[in-house]
Design an enzyme around this catalytic site. Structure first.
Site, PDB file in Angstrom:
ATOM      1  N   ASN A 172       0.805  -1.246   0.000  1.00  0.00           N
ATOM      2  CA  ASN A 172       0.000   0.000   0.000  1.00  0.00           C
ATOM      3  C   ASN A 172       0.829   1.284   0.000  1.00  0.00           C
ATOM      4  O   ASN A 172       0.304   2.364   0.276  1.00  0.00           O
ATOM      5  CB  ASN A 172      -1.009   0.011   1.157  1.00  0.00           C
ATOM      6  CG  ASN A 172      -2.189  -0.893   0.859  1.00  0.00           C
ATOM      7  OD1 ASN A 172      -3.137  -0.483   0.203  1.00  0.00           O
ATOM      8  ND2 ASN A 172      -2.105  -2.144   1.285  1.00  0.00           N
ATOM      9  N   ASP A 190       2.243  -9.350  -7.876  1.00  0.00           N
ATOM     10  CA  ASP A 190       0.993  -9.886  -7.309  1.00  0.00           C
ATOM     11  C   ASP A 190       0.336 -10.946  -8.202  1.00  0.00           C
ATOM     12  O   ASP A 190      -0.431 -11.771  -7.718  1.00  0.00           O
ATOM     13  CB  ASP A 190      -0.037  -8.758  -7.103  1.00  0.00           C
ATOM     14  CG  ASP A 190       0.305  -7.873  -5.921  1.00  0.00           C
ATOM     15  OD1 ASP A 190       1.400  -8.033  -5.374  1.00  0.00           O
ATOM     16  OD2 ASP A 190      -0.530  -7.020  -5.566  1.00  0.00           O
ATOM     17  N   GLY A 232       1.998   2.642  -2.640  1.00  0.00           N
ATOM     18  CA  GLY A 232       1.657   3.410  -3.844  1.00  0.00           C
ATOM     19  C   GLY A 232       2.382   2.899  -5.085  1.00  0.00           C
ATOM     20  O   GLY A 232       2.468   3.613  -6.080  1.00  0.00           O
ATOM     21  N   TRP A 280       1.417 -15.269   3.515  1.00  0.00           N
ATOM     22  CA  TRP A 280       1.328 -14.633   2.192  1.00  0.00           C
ATOM     23  C   TRP A 280       2.527 -13.730   1.904  1.00  0.00           C
ATOM     24  O   TRP A 280       2.859 -13.488   0.748  1.00  0.00           O
ATOM     25  CB  TRP A 280       0.063 -13.771   2.107  1.00  0.00           C
ATOM     26  CG  TRP A 280      -1.191 -14.544   1.974  1.00  0.00           C
ATOM     27  CD1 TRP A 280      -2.122 -14.794   2.946  1.00  0.00           C
ATOM     28  CD2 TRP A 280      -1.683 -15.194   0.784  1.00  0.00           C
ATOM     29  NE1 TRP A 280      -3.149 -15.548   2.434  1.00  0.00           N
ATOM     30  CE2 TRP A 280      -2.903 -15.810   1.111  1.00  0.00           C
ATOM     31  CE3 TRP A 280      -1.195 -15.311  -0.526  1.00  0.00           C
ATOM     32  CZ2 TRP A 280      -3.651 -16.524   0.183  1.00  0.00           C
ATOM     33  CZ3 TRP A 280      -1.940 -16.027  -1.453  1.00  0.00           C
ATOM     34  CH2 TRP A 280      -3.159 -16.626  -1.094  1.00  0.00           C
TER      35      TRP A 280
HETATM   36  N1  LIG Z   1       1.002   9.211  -2.695  1.00  0.00           N
HETATM   37  C1  LIG Z   1      -0.132   8.749  -2.179  1.00  0.00           C
HETATM   38  N2  LIG Z   1      -0.786   9.463  -1.226  1.00  0.00           N
HETATM   39  C2  LIG Z   1      -1.933   9.000  -0.678  1.00  0.00           C
HETATM   40  N3  LIG Z   1      -2.526   7.827  -1.011  1.00  0.00           N
HETATM   41  C3  LIG Z   1      -1.918   7.070  -1.954  1.00  0.00           C
HETATM   42  C4  LIG Z   1      -0.695   7.482  -2.571  1.00  0.00           C
HETATM   43  N4  LIG Z   1      -0.348   6.537  -3.467  1.00  0.00           N
HETATM   44  C5  LIG Z   1      -1.283   5.570  -3.391  1.00  0.00           C
HETATM   45  N5  LIG Z   1      -2.237   5.894  -2.498  1.00  0.00           N
HETATM   46  C6  LIG Z   1      -3.413   5.104  -2.140  1.00  0.00           C
HETATM   47  O1  LIG Z   1      -2.967   4.012  -1.333  1.00  0.00           O
HETATM   48  C7  LIG Z   1      -3.686   2.821  -1.682  1.00  0.00           C
HETATM   49  C8  LIG Z   1      -2.713   1.753  -2.144  1.00  0.00           C
HETATM   50  O2  LIG Z   1      -2.114   2.214  -3.355  1.00  0.00           O
HETATM   51  P1  LIG Z   1      -1.449   1.188  -4.370  1.00  0.00           P
HETATM   52  O3  LIG Z   1      -0.839   1.989  -5.478  1.00  0.00           O
HETATM   53  O4  LIG Z   1      -2.435   0.130  -4.752  1.00  0.00           O
HETATM   54  O5  LIG Z   1      -0.313   0.563  -3.432  1.00  0.00           O
HETATM   55  P2  LIG Z   1       0.599  -0.735  -3.616  1.00  0.00           P
HETATM   56  O6  LIG Z   1       0.548  -1.138  -5.070  1.00  0.00           O
HETATM   57  O7  LIG Z   1       1.967  -0.287  -3.180  1.00  0.00           O
HETATM   58  O8  LIG Z   1       0.040  -1.772  -2.694  1.00  0.00           O
HETATM   59  C9  LIG Z   1      -4.713   3.243  -2.746  1.00  0.00           C
HETATM   60  O9  LIG Z   1      -5.924   3.541  -2.091  1.00  0.00           O
HETATM   61  C10 LIG Z   1      -4.100   4.488  -3.356  1.00  0.00           C
HETATM   62  O10 LIG Z   1      -5.062   5.371  -3.889  1.00  0.00           O
HETATM   63  O1  LIG Z   2      -3.252 -10.785  -4.554  1.00  0.00           O
HETATM   64  C1  LIG Z   2      -3.488 -11.786  -3.863  1.00  0.00           C
HETATM   65  O2  LIG Z   2      -3.942 -12.852  -4.339  1.00  0.00           O
HETATM   66  C2  LIG Z   2      -3.201 -11.712  -2.388  1.00  0.00           C
HETATM   67  C3  LIG Z   2      -3.675 -12.692  -1.543  1.00  0.00           C
HETATM   68  C4  LIG Z   2      -3.378 -12.587  -0.208  1.00  0.00           C
HETATM   69  C5  LIG Z   2      -2.602 -11.537   0.272  1.00  0.00           C
HETATM   70  N1  LIG Z   2      -2.160 -10.611  -0.583  1.00  0.00           N
HETATM   71  C6  LIG Z   2      -1.336  -9.490  -0.053  1.00  0.00           C
HETATM   72  O3  LIG Z   2      -0.763  -8.731  -1.098  1.00  0.00           O
HETATM   73  C7  LIG Z   2       0.234  -7.940  -0.506  1.00  0.00           C
HETATM   74  C8  LIG Z   2       1.212  -7.458  -1.551  1.00  0.00           C
HETATM   75  O4  LIG Z   2       0.553  -6.670  -2.511  1.00  0.00           O
HETATM   76  P1  LIG Z   2       0.569  -5.073  -2.422  1.00  0.00           P
HETATM   77  O5  LIG Z   2      -0.084  -4.693  -3.725  1.00  0.00           O
HETATM   78  O6  LIG Z   2      -0.228  -4.683  -1.233  1.00  0.00           O
HETATM   79  O7  LIG Z   2       1.999  -4.680  -2.319  1.00  0.00           O
HETATM   80  C9  LIG Z   2       0.868  -8.788   0.565  1.00  0.00           C
HETATM   81  O8  LIG Z   2       1.055  -8.012   1.738  1.00  0.00           O
HETATM   82  C10 LIG Z   2      -0.140  -9.925   0.770  1.00  0.00           C
HETATM   83  O9  LIG Z   2      -0.506 -10.099   2.123  1.00  0.00           O
HETATM   84  C11 LIG Z   2      -2.447 -10.673  -1.893  1.00  0.00           C
END
Ligand SMILES: Nc1ncnc2c1ncn2[C@@H]1O[C@H](COP(=O)(O)OP(=O)(O)O)[C@@H](O)[C@H]1O
Ligand SMILES: O=C(O)c1ccc[n+]([C@@H]2O[C@H](COP(=O)([O-])O)[C@@H](O)[C@H]2O)c1
Length: 201
Positions: free
Chosen positions: A12, A35, A14, A54
């Site tokens: 999360n 992922d 970004g 995971w």
């Molecule tokens: N710079 C930022 N500031 C605030 N929220 C953000 C930022 N970048 C991403 N987010 C939010 O954080 C959440 C996770 O973003 P995401 O890009 O899917 O993260 P990741 O791929 O690293 O898991 C989403 O709700 C996204 O809109």
């Molecule tokens: O994408 C999936 O199938 C999935 C299933 C279970 C867990 N995940 C979670 O995906 C996370 C990594 O993805 P992301 O985008 O949050 O960086 C990691 O923290 C896992 O716990 C993801």
């Protein structure tokens, strides 16, 4: 010229948001999302902490991920076409030796797997603090929903462990603060890539 960019970092942070902006702006740019290589839930082990594990490298089919990246390295044009990405005609890009092909590899465990360590031309790593990470994660819907306590019991401890491991490797990593706005992060990285590629051509 082929150029492989790693966009790693905490869950999360970004990574996907930044990646999606970059692929729209960069020429001949393909992406591999880590992922997409999660194993099915019945192949995920349960740890001593009682949680399905995971957030470890074994939860991912890393061999398949490496093969996908190798497929791009062998033939980026074919890879792009088979993934529905338009490749700029050679005339627009100048002679073939000047033609740029970019691959973004995006994921939370990019720099902890030996066979992939050498493939990146540039390594970014997005970080956010614990509270913000927990807040963002609590609103996120994964294909397998987080059971209660997973963040504190598994996700965050594994992040700290892997980050410490990564920091002992010799990879030159550029850290990005995920607390900056989406726009700021994008501009910072885009300018960096743009300048690097101009120097290489
Ligand atoms: N710079 C930022 N500031 C605030 N929220 C953000 C930022 N970048 C991403 N987010 C939010 O954080 C959440 C996770 O973003 P995401 O890009 O899917 O993260 P990741 O791929 O690293 O898991 C989403 O709700 C996204 O809109
Ligand atoms: O994408 C999936 O199938 C999935 C299933 C279970 C867990 N995940 C979670 O995906 C996370 C990594 O993805 P992301 O985008 O949050 O960086 C990691 O923290 C896992 O716990 C993801």
């Amino acid at each position: 010229m082929k150029y492989i960019i790693g966009i790693g970092g905490v869950t999360n942070g970004g990574k996907t948001t930044l990646t999606n902006r970059l692929i729209k702006a960069l020429p001949n740019c393909c992406v591999v999302h880590q992922d997409d290589f999660f194993k099915p839930p019945d192949q995920i082990q349960v740890g001593e902490d009682g949680f399905k594990q995971w957030d470890v490298i074994n939860a991912l089919d890393m061999e398949a991920m490496v093969n996908t990246i190798k497929g791009w390295v062998e033939n980026p044009v074919k890879f792009a076409r088979s993934h529905g990405i338009q490749v700029a005609p050679t005339t627009e890009m100048g002679p073939p030796e000047n033609q740029i092909h970019i691959l973004i590899v995006e994921g939370f465990l990019l720099y902890n797997y030996k066979p992939l360590m050498d493939v990146y031309d540039k390594c970014y790593y997005i970080t956010i603090p614990y509270e913000e990470c927990k807040r963002r994660r609590s609103t996120r819907q994964y294909t397998v929903p987080d059971p209660p306590g997973l963040f504190d019991g598994h996700v965050w401890p594994m992040y700290l462990k892997h980050r410490a491991e990564m920091e002992t490797s010799c990879l030159p990593i550029e850290y990005l603060s995920g607390l900056k706005t989406k726009e700021e992060i994008y501009n910072q990285v885009y300018e960096d890539i743009h300048n690097t590629l101009l120097n290489r051509l």
